[in-house]
Motif scaffolding. Structure first.
Motif, PDB file in Angstrom:
ATOM      1  N   CYS A  83       0.882  -1.340  -0.003  1.00 58.66           N
ATOM      2  CA  CYS A  83      -0.172  -0.033   0.061  1.00 58.66           C
ATOM      3  C   CYS A  83       1.008   1.248   0.170  1.00 58.66           C
ATOM      4  N   ARG A  84       1.967   1.259   0.888  1.00 61.84           N
ATOM      5  CA  ARG A  84       2.641   2.476   0.847  1.00 61.84           C
ATOM      6  C   ARG A  84       3.464   2.556  -0.178  1.00 61.84           C
ATOM      7  N   THR A 107       6.294   5.047   0.100  1.00 69.67           N
ATOM      8  CA  THR A 107       6.015   6.368   0.855  1.00 69.67           C
ATOM      9  C   THR A 107       6.127   6.113   2.324  1.00 69.67           C
ATOM     10  N   TYR A 110      -0.632   6.972   1.373  1.00 73.88           N
ATOM     11  CA  TYR A 110       0.300   6.714   0.256  1.00 73.88           C
ATOM     12  C   TYR A 110       0.374   7.931  -0.951  1.00 73.88           C
ATOM     13  N   PHE A 111      -0.734   8.755  -0.835  1.00 78.21           N
ATOM     14  CA  PHE A 111      -0.768   9.986  -1.783  1.00 78.21           C
ATOM     15  C   PHE A 111      -0.676  11.236  -0.954  1.00 78.21           C
ATOM     16  N   ASN A 140      -1.584   3.539  -6.862  1.00 78.57           N
ATOM     17  CA  ASN A 140      -0.370   3.838  -6.196  1.00 78.57           C
ATOM     18  C   ASN A 140       0.922   3.714  -6.973  1.00 78.57           C
TER      19      ASN A 140
END
Length: 236
Positions: free
Chosen positions: A165-166, A169, A174-175, A211
C-alpha cells in the motif's frame, strides 16, 4: 526498484491468471510499519471537532510504535480487490457455499438472516468488489486457486499489505500526509457511487488512480482482510 527486480528475477511486472485477476509484481525491500508518535499527534490534532477524531485517536494508537519491517522475497498482489465475477468462477467450479450462505456468523449460527455475496445491500455487477465474505471464505478461495494454478495464493500478511500500500512512501496515506486530502478521496468514492437512496456504495474496481506499485483502491472502496491476528497491543 520494481522494474529492476522484475527483470532481475525474470518475471513480468503484471500478469493475468486463469480467472482474469491482474497480479502486480511487488519487489522485496524494507519500510517503517505503523505510525510515528508525531504522526499520531498531528493526525489527532487535525481531526478535532470532526467526524474523524475518534477514529484517529483510537486507530493511530494501535499503530505504535513505528518499526522497521523487511520483506525478503518478491511476491505478486492482486492489482484490484477480488471481483464478484472472479469469486463466482470459484463458487460455481467448486460448489463452495460461504459462511453467510450457510447462515453462519464468525463460525457460529447467525441469530438472524445475513446478506450474502450474491445478494448484498447494493446493486452489483461482475466488476464490483466481492462483499459479505469472512476470512475463512477468502482462505478457501485461495486454496482453490492454488490447486487450480499450481502456485501458492494466500491472503496477504499485514506487513505485505502495508508495504504494498505504501509503495515507497512514509506518509499517513500513500498519496499525502493530510487528512483533508484523504477526505477528498473518500468523498470522491462517495460521489462516484451515490445510489438512489443517497447512500455511498462500492464502485467497480480500478476506477481511480493507482499507487506507485500499480495497485488500485488501497484506500477507499471496501475494507480488505489480512492474515494476521488482531490485538490492540500487537505492535508493542
Amino acid at each position: 526498484s520494481q522494474e529492476r527486480w522484475a527483470k532481475h528475477v525474470d518475471k513480468p511486472l503484471v500478469r493475468t491468471n486463469s480467472i482474469g485477476m491482474r497480479l502486480t509484481f511487488i519487489p522485496p525491500g524494507e519500510f517503517m510499519m505503523g505510525s510515528t508518535e508525531e504522526q499520531m499527534r498531528e493526525d489527532v490534532e487535525s481531526t478535532k471537532g470532526t467526524k474523524w477524531y475518534v477514529g484517529a485517536a483510537s486507530g493511530r494508537s494501535i499503530e505504535l510504535p513505528s518499526h522497521c519491517v523487511r520483506i525478503t522475497k518478491p511476491f505478486y498482489m492482486g492489482s484490484t480487490e477480488v471481483t464478484v465475477g472472479q469469486f463466482r468462477q470459484f463458487a460455481e467450479a467448486s460448489g463452495y457455499k460461504t459462511h453467510a450462505e450457510r447462515g453462519l456468523l464468525y463460525g457460529q449460527p447467525a441469530k438472524r438472516k445475513t446478506r450474502t455475496w450474491r445478494a448484498t445491500f447494493y446493486k452489483q455487477a461482475d466488476d464490483h468488489p466481492v462483499l459479505q465474505l469472512c476470512l475463512r471464505d477468502c482462505d478457501e478461495f485461495c486454496k482453490w486457486l492454488s490447486k487450480k494454478e499450481g502456485r501458492e495464493y494466500h491472503v496477504p500478511t499485514e506487513a505485505q499489505w502495508e508495504y504494498a500500500c505504501r509503495a515507497g512512501t512514509n506518509t499517513l496515506w500513500y498519496f499525502a500526509d493530510d487528512n483533508d486530502e484523504y477526505e477528498k478521496v473518500v468523498n470522491e468514492y462517495a460521489w462516484m457511487s451515490w445510489d438512489r437512496k443517497q447512500t455511498p456504495s462500492p464502485v467497480p474496481v480500478g476506477q481511480r488512480k493507482p499507487n506507485a506499485f500499480g495497485l488500485y483502491d488501497m484506500h477507499g472502496n471496501v475494507w480488505e482482510y489480512v492474515a494476521d491476528w488482531y490485538h490492540e497491543f500487537y505492535y508493542k
